[in-house]
Design an enzyme around this catalytic site. Structure first.
Site, PDB file in Angstrom:
ATOM      1  N   LEU A  81       0.784 -10.237   8.996  1.00  0.00           N
ATOM      2  CA  LEU A  81       0.703  -9.948   7.555  1.00  0.00           C
ATOM      3  C   LEU A  81      -0.163  -8.737   7.243  1.00  0.00           C
ATOM      4  N   THR A 145       8.505  -7.330   2.553  1.00  0.00           N
ATOM      5  CA  THR A 145       8.572  -7.419   1.089  1.00  0.00           C
ATOM      6  C   THR A 145       9.978  -7.106   0.577  1.00  0.00           C
ATOM      7  N   ASP A 146      10.277  -7.598  -0.625  1.00  0.00           N
ATOM      8  CA  ASP A 146      11.566  -7.254  -1.252  1.00  0.00           C
ATOM      9  C   ASP A 146      11.618  -5.786  -1.674  1.00  0.00           C
ATOM     10  N   GLU A 147      10.445  -5.124  -1.729  1.00  0.00           N
ATOM     11  CA  GLU A 147      10.422  -3.742  -2.236  1.00  0.00           C
ATOM     12  C   GLU A 147      11.183  -2.774  -1.332  1.00  0.00           C
ATOM     13  N   TYR A 171       4.382   2.832  -0.302  1.00  0.00           N
ATOM     14  CA  TYR A 171       4.169   1.474   0.219  1.00  0.00           C
ATOM     15  C   TYR A 171       5.466   0.902   0.774  1.00  0.00           C
ATOM     16  N   SER A 174       6.744   2.563   3.864  1.00  0.00           N
ATOM     17  CA  SER A 174       6.001   2.203   5.086  1.00  0.00           C
ATOM     18  C   SER A 174       6.387   0.806   5.558  1.00  0.00           C
ATOM     19  N   LYS A 175       6.624  -0.121   4.623  1.00  0.00           N
ATOM     20  CA  LYS A 175       7.040  -1.474   5.026  1.00  0.00           C
ATOM     21  C   LYS A 175       8.461  -1.422   5.617  1.00  0.00           C
ATOM     22  N   ASN A 200       7.346 -11.047  -5.341  1.00  0.00           N
ATOM     23  CA  ASN A 200       5.936 -11.044  -5.779  1.00  0.00           C
ATOM     24  C   ASN A 200       5.303 -12.424  -5.682  1.00  0.00           C
ATOM     25  N   ASN A 270       7.512  -7.840 -17.356  1.00  0.00           N
ATOM     26  CA  ASN A 270       6.041  -7.799 -17.316  1.00  0.00           C
ATOM     27  C   ASN A 270       5.419  -8.221 -18.642  1.00  0.00           C
ATOM     28  N   HIS A 305       8.252   3.882 -10.733  1.00  0.00           N
ATOM     29  CA  HIS A 305       8.149   2.433 -10.982  1.00  0.00           C
ATOM     30  C   HIS A 305       9.517   1.749 -10.867  1.00  0.00           C
ATOM     31  N   TYR A 362     -20.813 -13.786  10.501  1.00  0.00           N
ATOM     32  CA  TYR A 362     -20.186 -13.527  11.799  1.00  0.00           C
ATOM     33  C   TYR A 362     -20.844 -12.444  12.644  1.00  0.00           C
TER      34      TYR A 362
HETATM   35  P1  NAD Z   1      -3.747  -8.150   0.901  1.00  0.00           P
HETATM   36  O1  NAD Z   1      -3.907  -6.702   0.567  1.00  0.00           O
HETATM   37  O2  NAD Z   1      -4.314  -9.181  -0.010  1.00  0.00           O
HETATM   38  O3  NAD Z   1      -4.376  -8.436   2.350  1.00  0.00           O
HETATM   39  C1  NAD Z   1      -4.160  -7.577   3.436  1.00  0.00           C
HETATM   40  C2  NAD Z   1      -5.078  -8.012   4.569  1.00  0.00           C
HETATM   41  O4  NAD Z   1      -4.823  -7.162   5.701  1.00  0.00           O
HETATM   42  C3  NAD Z   1      -6.567  -7.866   4.240  1.00  0.00           C
HETATM   43  O5  NAD Z   1      -7.283  -9.002   4.670  1.00  0.00           O
HETATM   44  C4  NAD Z   1      -6.989  -6.627   5.024  1.00  0.00           C
HETATM   45  O6  NAD Z   1      -8.347  -6.643   5.417  1.00  0.00           O
HETATM   46  C5  NAD Z   1      -6.044  -6.701   6.223  1.00  0.00           C
HETATM   47  N1  NAD Z   1      -5.827  -5.373   6.826  1.00  0.00           N
HETATM   48  C6  NAD Z   1      -5.455  -4.234   6.190  1.00  0.00           C
HETATM   49  N2  NAD Z   1      -5.414  -3.213   7.071  1.00  0.00           N
HETATM   50  C7  NAD Z   1      -5.734  -3.733   8.282  1.00  0.00           C
HETATM   51  C8  NAD Z   1      -5.844  -3.181   9.581  1.00  0.00           C
HETATM   52  N3  NAD Z   1      -5.635  -1.872   9.811  1.00  0.00           N
HETATM   53  N4  NAD Z   1      -6.172  -4.002  10.609  1.00  0.00           N
HETATM   54  C9  NAD Z   1      -6.414  -5.320  10.395  1.00  0.00           C
HETATM   55  N5  NAD Z   1      -6.344  -5.895   9.176  1.00  0.00           N
HETATM   56  C10 NAD Z   1      -6.003  -5.105   8.130  1.00  0.00           C
HETATM   57  O7  NAD Z   1      -2.189  -8.354   1.123  1.00  0.00           O
HETATM   58  P2  NAD Z   1      -1.239  -9.559   0.669  1.00  0.00           P
HETATM   59  O8  NAD Z   1      -0.851  -9.365  -0.729  1.00  0.00           O
HETATM   60  O9  NAD Z   1      -1.818 -10.824   1.120  1.00  0.00           O
HETATM   61  O10 NAD Z   1       0.053  -9.238   1.565  1.00  0.00           O
HETATM   62  C11 NAD Z   1       0.124  -9.684   2.913  1.00  0.00           C
HETATM   63  C12 NAD Z   1       1.441  -9.221   3.513  1.00  0.00           C
HETATM   64  O11 NAD Z   1       2.527  -9.757   2.761  1.00  0.00           O
HETATM   65  C13 NAD Z   1       1.633  -7.711   3.514  1.00  0.00           C
HETATM   66  O12 NAD Z   1       2.270  -7.364   4.720  1.00  0.00           O
HETATM   67  C14 NAD Z   1       2.534  -7.454   2.320  1.00  0.00           C
HETATM   68  O13 NAD Z   1       3.306  -6.305   2.526  1.00  0.00           O
HETATM   69  C15 NAD Z   1       3.377  -8.707   2.319  1.00  0.00           C
HETATM   70  N6  NAD Z   1       3.889  -9.132   0.997  1.00  0.00           N
HETATM   71  C16 NAD Z   1       3.051  -9.279  -0.069  1.00  0.00           C
HETATM   72  C17 NAD Z   1       3.555  -9.758  -1.272  1.00  0.00           C
HETATM   73  C18 NAD Z   1       2.668  -9.968  -2.474  1.00  0.00           C
HETATM   74  O14 NAD Z   1       3.173 -10.265  -3.555  1.00  0.00           O
HETATM   75  N7  NAD Z   1       1.362  -9.846  -2.361  1.00  0.00           N
HETATM   76  C19 NAD Z   1       4.919 -10.059  -1.390  1.00  0.00           C
HETATM   77  C20 NAD Z   1       5.753  -9.874  -0.278  1.00  0.00           C
HETATM   78  C21 NAD Z   1       5.229  -9.432   0.912  1.00  0.00           C
HETATM   79  O1  DAU Z   2       7.581  -7.495  -4.651  1.00  0.00           O
HETATM   80  C1  DAU Z   2       6.620  -7.761  -3.680  1.00  0.00           C
HETATM   81  C2  DAU Z   2       5.416  -6.863  -3.886  1.00  0.00           C
HETATM   82  O2  DAU Z   2       4.724  -7.354  -5.023  1.00  0.00           O
HETATM   83  C3  DAU Z   2       4.492  -6.821  -2.678  1.00  0.00           C
HETATM   84  O3  DAU Z   2       5.180  -6.273  -1.591  1.00  0.00           O
HETATM   85  C4  DAU Z   2       3.241  -5.997  -2.984  1.00  0.00           C
HETATM   86  O4  DAU Z   2       2.345  -6.041  -1.882  1.00  0.00           O
HETATM   87  C5  DAU Z   2       2.567  -6.590  -4.212  1.00  0.00           C
HETATM   88  O5  DAU Z   2       1.452  -5.803  -4.561  1.00  0.00           O
HETATM   89  C6  DAU Z   2       3.545  -6.662  -5.381  1.00  0.00           C
HETATM   90  O6  DAU Z   2       3.880  -5.341  -5.843  1.00  0.00           O
HETATM   91  P1  DAU Z   2       3.973  -4.976  -7.408  1.00  0.00           P
HETATM   92  O7  DAU Z   2       3.767  -3.520  -7.550  1.00  0.00           O
HETATM   93  O8  DAU Z   2       5.178  -5.569  -8.013  1.00  0.00           O
HETATM   94  O9  DAU Z   2       2.668  -5.803  -7.956  1.00  0.00           O
HETATM   95  P2  DAU Z   2       1.544  -5.429  -9.028  1.00  0.00           P
HETATM   96  O10 DAU Z   2       0.767  -6.683  -9.276  1.00  0.00           O
HETATM   97  O11 DAU Z   2       0.796  -4.207  -8.654  1.00  0.00           O
HETATM   98  O12 DAU Z   2       2.387  -5.104 -10.325  1.00  0.00           O
HETATM   99  C7  DAU Z   2       3.286  -6.042 -10.908  1.00  0.00           C
HETATM  100  C8  DAU Z   2       3.980  -5.353 -12.067  1.00  0.00           C
HETATM  101  O13 DAU Z   2       3.030  -5.130 -13.119  1.00  0.00           O
HETATM  102  C9  DAU Z   2       4.566  -3.993 -11.722  1.00  0.00           C
HETATM  103  O14 DAU Z   2       5.770  -3.806 -12.436  1.00  0.00           O
HETATM  104  C10 DAU Z   2       3.515  -3.017 -12.229  1.00  0.00           C
HETATM  105  C11 DAU Z   2       2.908  -3.730 -13.429  1.00  0.00           C
HETATM  106  N1  DAU Z   2       1.476  -3.471 -13.660  1.00  0.00           N
HETATM  107  C12 DAU Z   2       0.597  -3.634 -12.622  1.00  0.00           C
HETATM  108  C13 DAU Z   2      -0.751  -3.418 -12.805  1.00  0.00           C
HETATM  109  C14 DAU Z   2      -1.710  -3.582 -11.635  1.00  0.00           C
HETATM  110  C15 DAU Z   2       1.032  -3.133 -14.933  1.00  0.00           C
HETATM  111  O15 DAU Z   2       1.813  -3.017 -15.873  1.00  0.00           O
HETATM  112  N2  DAU Z   2      -0.314  -2.910 -15.115  1.00  0.00           N
HETATM  113  C16 DAU Z   2      -1.226  -3.036 -14.104  1.00  0.00           C
HETATM  114  O16 DAU Z   2      -2.444  -2.809 -14.327  1.00  0.00           O
END
Ligand code: NAD
Ligand code: DAU
Length: 365
Positions: A81, A145-147, A171, A174-175, A200, A270, A305, A362
């Site tokens: 992750l 991710t779905d992105e 982002y 890269s994914k 999300n 949103n 966006h 730690y």
């Molecule tokens: P997050 O940003 O909350 O956490 C990322 C974690 O990875 C952190 O603990 C960070 O310290 C660690 N990390 C970052 N760079 C690192 C490195 N170089 N080496 C070791 N550890 C490192 O992320 P999240 O929202 O929990 O997402 C986790 C995964 O799920 C990601 O791969 C993201 O693409 C994917 N994802 C997230 C969402 C979402 O909505 N948040 C949705 C779909 C997929």
């Molecule tokens: O779809 C999965 C993705 O969801 C994950 O892969 C990403 O790691 C995760 O960050 C998330 O991406 P989004 O860009 O969709 O999430 P975010 O919470 O940043 O934004 C959600 C929506 O809200 C997006 O349309 C942008 C908008 N937004 C976000 C922020 C932070 C705002 O309008 N204002 C804000 O301040």
């Protein structure tokens, strides 16, 4: 099994670590995380002293470090992750995303292959039904991710596992690249890989740069709520523990070399979601209805966006029987309540105090 979970100190990773540590006391769970700004070991306070939990502060781009951890714990399975995860940061600093998400994933794949190659003979003795013929009992599960699929029209179809990749942000690019490397390692070396693409997530322990925790915290402090553009973009929201349950199921039962979409068929514009958050926070704080609506502030849109994301997770339901367990109304109230009940967790992040936790817990072990 000995399982390496990368990014376990982050939002989703901490839920996955907690689930595995509690549900499988017979497994050894190793959390490998370098602790960037998004990594917070306080997310795991409740399980940090369990005998089957281990933490290693290692960067996923450090090949020797990762290989060393794989050897130390004789790792059978990887759930990957760790990533840079915030779209806005990727717009400001795309190189960091290529480094961690692309090179880091490639480093993880290389280290897993090297370690499991060194054990080919003993691999054969393993009877567990995971893995490929070459690597029985092994599994490399990449969380995506779905992105990567790009953006959908308003009111149009859904992302399926057949949708072609069309990432728009640094982002998601890269994914997407990391997903391709994972599949290439299966096709070229028979590495037993699986990829899932999730929508999300929301729930406890999300870093407050993301929409939901940022807005809950801003409402609490009476600060503006920055809505990008017109607030008309649509996201598909899934409660994080439902994602963690899907990861558990797919790690154990998913088909090697396959892809599964994970989502809750739960689309929100949103601005509509923001109004639900405002209403819920006001209700739980005892404010009159509409009290915090004046905080809504429309700001310049995010560059590139994506208009709409919507995941079709029918395959996961039909093949493995997974479904989300929480209705959104229940999930969002639970989430708001958690952030309001855990204000100290939030305040330690916004003050920077959380970054000292590693040193106190730690650093001298
Ligand atoms: P997050 O940003 O909350 O956490 C990322 C974690 O990875 C952190 O603990 C960070 O310290 C660690 N990390 C970052 N760079 C690192 C490195 N170089 N080496 C070791 N550890 C490192 O992320 P999240 O929202 O929990 O997402 C986790 C995964 O799920 C990601 O791969 C993201 O693409 C994917 N994802 C997230 C969402 C979402 O909505 N948040 C949705 C779909 C997929
Ligand atoms: O779809 C999965 C993705 O969801 C994950 O892969 C990403 O790691 C995760 O960050 C998330 O991406 P989004 O860009 O969709 O999430 P975010 O919470 O940043 O934004 C959600 C929506 O809200 C997006 O349309 C942008 C908008 N937004 C976000 C922020 C932070 C705002 O309008 N204002 C804000 O301040």
């Amino acid at each position: 099994m000995n399982i390496l979970i990368t990014g376990g100190a982050g939002f989703i990773g901490s839920h996955v670590v907690r689930l595995f540590v509690n549900k499988y006391p017979e497994y050894q769970i190793v959390n490998l995380d370098v602790l960037t700004y998004a990594g917070n070991l306080e997310n795991l306070r409740d399980i940090e002293n369990k005998p089957n939990y281990h933490f290693e502060r290692v960067d996923i781009t450090d090949y020797d470090g990762v290989l060393g951890v794989m050897r130390k714990y004789d790792i059978d399975g990887v759930i990957h992750l760790a990533a840079e995860s915030h779209v806005d940061r990727s717009i400001k600093d795309p190189m960091a995303f290529a480094r961690t998400n692309v090179m880091g994933t490639l480093t993880m794949l290389n280290a897993a292959k090297t370690y499991w190659d060194s054990k080919l003979e003993s691999n054969k003795a393993q009877a567990i039904g995971l893995g490929t013929e070459k690597y029985p009992g092994k599994r490399f599960y990449h969380i995506s991710t779905d992105e990567v699929y790009g953006a959908l029209e308003m009111g149009g179809g859904f992302f399926t596992e057949q949708t072609k990749y069309q990432p728009h942000s640094p982002y998601s690019a890269s994914k997407a690249s990391s997903d391709h490397f994972v599949r290439a390692f299966h096709d070229t070396y028979e590495l037993p890989t699986i990829v899932t693409n999730c929508s999300n997530n929301y729930g406890p322990y999300q870093f407050p740069e993301k929409l939901i925790p940022l807005f809950i915290n801003n409402i609490r402090h009476g600060k503006p709520l920055p809505v990008y553009g017109k607030g008309e973009n649509v996201r598909d929201w899934l409660y994080v523990e439902d994602h963690a349950r899907a990861i558990d199921l797919i790690f154990h039962k998913g088909k090697i070399a396959d892809t599964y979409n994970i989502g809750g068929f739960n689309e929100w514009r949103n601005i509509d979601l923001i109004k639900v958050i405002i209403k819920t926070v006001d209700k739980l704080l005892g404010n009159p209805e509409g009290h915090s609506e004046h905080l809504i502030t429309y700001v310049t849109d995010r560059a590139g966006h994506d208009l709409r994301y919507a995941i079709d997770s029918t395959k996961l339901k039909n093949e493995l029987g997974w479904e989300p367990s929480l209705q959104f109304e229940e999930g969002i109230e639970k989430t708001v309540r958690w952030y309001l009940d855990n204000q100290e967790w939030m305040d330690r992040i916004t003050s920077g105090e959380y970054e000292k936790y590693y040193e106190s817990m730690y650093a001298n072990r």
